[in-house]
Design a protein around this motif. Structure first.
Motif, PDB file in Angstrom:
ATOM      1  N   GLU A   1      -4.910  -7.151  -8.253  1.00  0.00           N
ATOM      2  CA  GLU A   1      -4.196  -8.316  -8.839  1.00  0.00           C
ATOM      3  C   GLU A   1      -3.828  -9.252  -7.808  1.00  0.00           C
ATOM      4  OE1 GLU A   1      -1.235  -6.971 -11.671  1.00  0.00           O
ATOM      5  OE2 GLU A   1      -2.865  -5.870 -12.861  1.00  0.00           O
ATOM      6  N   ARG A   2      -3.253 -10.401  -8.155  1.00  0.00           N
ATOM      7  CA  ARG A   2      -2.887 -11.484  -7.263  1.00  0.00           C
ATOM      8  C   ARG A   2      -1.611 -11.048  -6.441  1.00  0.00           C
ATOM      9  NH1 ARG A   2      -3.355 -16.330  -5.848  1.00  0.00           N
ATOM     10  NH2 ARG A   2      -1.443 -18.013  -6.134  1.00  0.00           N
ATOM     11  N   THR A   3      -0.739 -10.417  -6.919  1.00  0.00           N
ATOM     12  CA  THR A   3       0.503 -10.094  -6.233  1.00  0.00           C
ATOM     13  C   THR A   3       0.755  -8.515  -6.071  1.00  0.00           C
ATOM     14  OG1 THR A   3       1.816 -10.227  -8.168  1.00  0.00           O
ATOM     15  CG2 THR A   3       1.632 -12.065  -6.740  1.00  0.00           C
ATOM     16  N   ARG A   4      -0.366  -7.730  -6.625  1.00  0.00           N
ATOM     17  CA  ARG A   4      -0.160  -6.340  -6.338  1.00  0.00           C
ATOM     18  C   ARG A   4      -1.418  -5.437  -6.490  1.00  0.00           C
ATOM     19  NH1 ARG A   4       2.027  -3.900 -12.038  1.00  0.00           N
ATOM     20  NH2 ARG A   4       0.238  -4.505 -13.145  1.00  0.00           N
ATOM     21  N   LEU A   5      -1.362  -4.201  -6.095  1.00  0.00           N
ATOM     22  CA  LEU A   5      -2.550  -3.570  -6.250  1.00  0.00           C
ATOM     23  C   LEU A   5      -1.922  -2.307  -7.045  1.00  0.00           C
ATOM     24  CD1 LEU A   5      -3.750  -2.970  -2.569  1.00  0.00           C
ATOM     25  CD2 LEU A   5      -4.539  -4.805  -4.423  1.00  0.00           C
ATOM     26  N   LEU A   6      -2.822  -1.641  -7.926  1.00  0.00           N
ATOM     27  CA  LEU A   6      -2.718  -0.499  -8.856  1.00  0.00           C
ATOM     28  C   LEU A   6      -3.504   0.512  -8.499  1.00  0.00           C
ATOM     29  CD1 LEU A   6      -1.648  -2.017 -12.337  1.00  0.00           C
ATOM     30  CD2 LEU A   6      -0.001  -1.057 -10.669  1.00  0.00           C
TER      31      LEU A   6
ATOM     32  N   GLN B   1      -0.681   5.149 -18.068  1.00  0.00           N
ATOM     33  CA  GLN B   1      -0.672   6.076 -17.301  1.00  0.00           C
ATOM     34  C   GLN B   1       0.173   5.912 -16.021  1.00  0.00           C
ATOM     35  OE1 GLN B   1      -5.175   5.771 -16.933  1.00  0.00           O
ATOM     36  NE2 GLN B   1      -4.676   7.125 -15.200  1.00  0.00           N
ATOM     37  N   THR B   2       0.440   7.210 -15.362  1.00  0.00           N
ATOM     38  CA  THR B   2       1.081   6.866 -14.136  1.00  0.00           C
ATOM     39  C   THR B   2       0.492   6.438 -13.206  1.00  0.00           C
ATOM     40  OG1 THR B   2       2.692   8.972 -15.007  1.00  0.00           O
ATOM     41  CG2 THR B   2       2.857   8.068 -12.752  1.00  0.00           C
ATOM     42  N   LEU B   3       0.978   5.359 -12.518  1.00  0.00           N
ATOM     43  CA  LEU B   3       0.097   4.677 -11.184  1.00  0.00           C
ATOM     44  C   LEU B   3       1.219   4.199 -10.275  1.00  0.00           C
ATOM     45  CD1 LEU B   3      -1.700   2.067 -13.571  1.00  0.00           C
ATOM     46  CD2 LEU B   3      -2.559   4.494 -12.718  1.00  0.00           C
ATOM     47  N   LEU B   4       0.451   3.902  -9.084  1.00  0.00           N
ATOM     48  CA  LEU B   4       1.434   3.507  -7.985  1.00  0.00           C
ATOM     49  C   LEU B   4       0.921   2.274  -7.905  1.00  0.00           C
ATOM     50  CD1 LEU B   4       0.819   6.096  -5.394  1.00  0.00           C
ATOM     51  CD2 LEU B   4       2.862   6.149  -6.745  1.00  0.00           C
ATOM     52  N   GLN B   5       2.229   1.321  -8.001  1.00  0.00           N
ATOM     53  CA  GLN B   5       2.021  -0.050  -7.558  1.00  0.00           C
ATOM     54  C   GLN B   5       2.234  -0.367  -6.171  1.00  0.00           C
ATOM     55  OE1 GLN B   5       3.960  -3.278 -10.284  1.00  0.00           O
ATOM     56  NE2 GLN B   5       5.350  -3.113  -8.676  1.00  0.00           N
ATOM     57  N   ILE B   6       1.340  -1.137  -5.599  1.00  0.00           N
ATOM     58  CA  ILE B   6       1.341  -1.508  -4.144  1.00  0.00           C
ATOM     59  C   ILE B   6       1.599  -2.733  -4.026  1.00  0.00           C
ATOM     60  CG2 ILE B   6       0.205  -1.164  -2.023  1.00  0.00           C
ATOM     61  CD1 ILE B   6       0.464   1.520  -3.701  1.00  0.00           C
ATOM     62  N   GLU B   7       2.884  -3.269  -3.358  1.00  0.00           N
ATOM     63  CA  GLU B   7       3.110  -4.751  -3.017  1.00  0.00           C
ATOM     64  C   GLU B   7       3.297  -4.641  -1.537  1.00  0.00           C
ATOM     65  OE1 GLU B   7       5.733  -6.347  -6.693  1.00  0.00           O
ATOM     66  OE2 GLU B   7       6.475  -4.116  -5.877  1.00  0.00           O
ATOM     67  N   GLY B   8       3.194  -6.034  -0.872  1.00  0.00           N
ATOM     68  CA  GLY B   8       3.405  -6.219   0.505  1.00  0.00           C
ATOM     69  C   GLY B   8       2.719  -7.653   1.145  1.00  0.00           C
ATOM     70  N   ASP B   9       3.273  -7.698   2.072  1.00  0.00           N
ATOM     71  CA  ASP B   9       2.980  -9.236   2.698  1.00  0.00           C
ATOM     72  C   ASP B   9       1.403  -9.427   2.922  1.00  0.00           C
ATOM     73  OD1 ASP B   9       5.740  -9.913   2.549  1.00  0.00           O
ATOM     74  OD2 ASP B   9       6.187  -9.239   4.588  1.00  0.00           O
ATOM     75  N   ASP B  10       0.905  -8.057   3.426  1.00  0.00           N
ATOM     76  CA  ASP B  10      -0.523  -8.277   3.542  1.00  0.00           C
ATOM     77  C   ASP B  10      -1.520  -7.240   2.682  1.00  0.00           C
ATOM     78  OD1 ASP B  10      -3.002  -8.588   4.791  1.00  0.00           O
ATOM     79  OD2 ASP B  10      -2.552  -8.033   6.883  1.00  0.00           O
ATOM     80  N   LEU B  11      -1.626  -7.800   1.401  1.00  0.00           N
ATOM     81  CA  LEU B  11      -2.188  -7.364   0.312  1.00  0.00           C
ATOM     82  C   LEU B  11      -3.647  -7.025   0.801  1.00  0.00           C
ATOM     83  CD1 LEU B  11      -0.262  -7.233  -2.117  1.00  0.00           C
ATOM     84  CD2 LEU B  11      -2.495  -7.244  -3.051  1.00  0.00           C
TER      85      LEU B  11
ATOM     86  N   ALA C   1       3.882  -1.202   3.030  1.00  0.00           N
ATOM     87  CA  ALA C   1       3.677  -1.583   1.479  1.00  0.00           C
ATOM     88  C   ALA C   1       4.962  -0.932   0.807  1.00  0.00           C
ATOM     89  CB  ALA C   1       2.589  -0.647   1.042  1.00  0.00           C
ATOM     90  N   LYS C   2       5.339  -1.593  -0.206  1.00  0.00           N
ATOM     91  CA  LYS C   2       6.445  -1.166  -1.345  1.00  0.00           C
ATOM     92  C   LYS C   2       5.661  -0.557  -2.438  1.00  0.00           C
ATOM     93  CE  LYS C   2       9.797  -2.752  -4.591  1.00  0.00           C
ATOM     94  NZ  LYS C   2      10.297  -3.800  -5.290  1.00  0.00           N
ATOM     95  N   VAL C   3       5.875   0.691  -2.476  1.00  0.00           N
ATOM     96  CA  VAL C   3       5.117   1.663  -3.273  1.00  0.00           C
ATOM     97  C   VAL C   3       6.001   1.991  -4.578  1.00  0.00           C
ATOM     98  CG1 VAL C   3       3.816   3.646  -3.722  1.00  0.00           C
ATOM     99  CG2 VAL C   3       3.620   2.609  -1.440  1.00  0.00           C
ATOM    100  N   THR C   4       5.702   1.637  -5.756  1.00  0.00           N
ATOM    101  CA  THR C   4       6.567   1.809  -6.948  1.00  0.00           C
ATOM    102  C   THR C   4       5.598   2.551  -8.038  1.00  0.00           C
ATOM    103  OG1 THR C   4       7.742  -0.151  -6.194  1.00  0.00           O
ATOM    104  CG2 THR C   4       8.152   0.806  -8.477  1.00  0.00           C
TER     105      THR C   4
END
Length: 157
Positions: free
Chosen positions: A103-108, A76-86, A124-127
């Protein structure tokens, strides 16, 4: 399997025989008490559980004859959240009571432009991605509930 009913759920890891079919359901569809679901083979099954329940990836519905139908989390359509301070970003997501797959390197999270925009302002980088969504169940048990009755908890000692 026409007209089949399931009023029993086995959690992932609590069953071992081969499932005869599977139901591919998104996050919202996996939260139910009584609803007809359609299997991958096109069979309708009336799920009639005692309580509203969050079905999780790898759980199985048990039919009256013992047949197992595996639950699969649908993309399903989600937002992947990445950043230096997860950790900080996860705190802000949790502070808004938003379901989150950590997850270790991202949030969904589910697609929410308001929360996505807020997280971008926090660095955050949001994809946008399309993946199965299996968020954390929470401190008081498995999955989601409608109630705030948690029963005995570790902090009551």
């Amino acid at each position: 399997m026409a007209g089949m009913v399931s009023n029993e759920l086995r959690r992932a890891g609590d069953w071992s025989k081969t499932a005869q079919d599977r139901c591919v359901l998104n996050y919202d569809e996996r939260f139910l008490r009584r609803r007809v679901v359609t299997t991958a083979q096109g069979q309708d099954i009336l799920v009639d559980l005692e309580h509203t329940t969050s079905l999780e990836q790898g759980d199985a519905l048990v039919l009256g004859d013992g047949t197992l139908i595996e639950i699969v989390a649908a993309p399903q359509t989600l937002l992947q959240i990445e950043g230096d301070d997860l950790v900080r970003l996860a705190w802000h997501v949790g502070n808004r009571h938003t379901p989150c797959q950590i997850e270790r390197t991202r949030l969904l999270i589910q697609s929410d432009p308001v929360i996505g925009h807020m997280l971008e302002h926090l660095g955050a980088k949001v994809t946008e991605v399309s993946e199965p969504f299996t968020p954390e169940g929470g401190a008081y048990g498995h999955g989601r509930t409608h109630s705030h009755e948690h029963g005995a908890t570790a902090h009551e000692h």
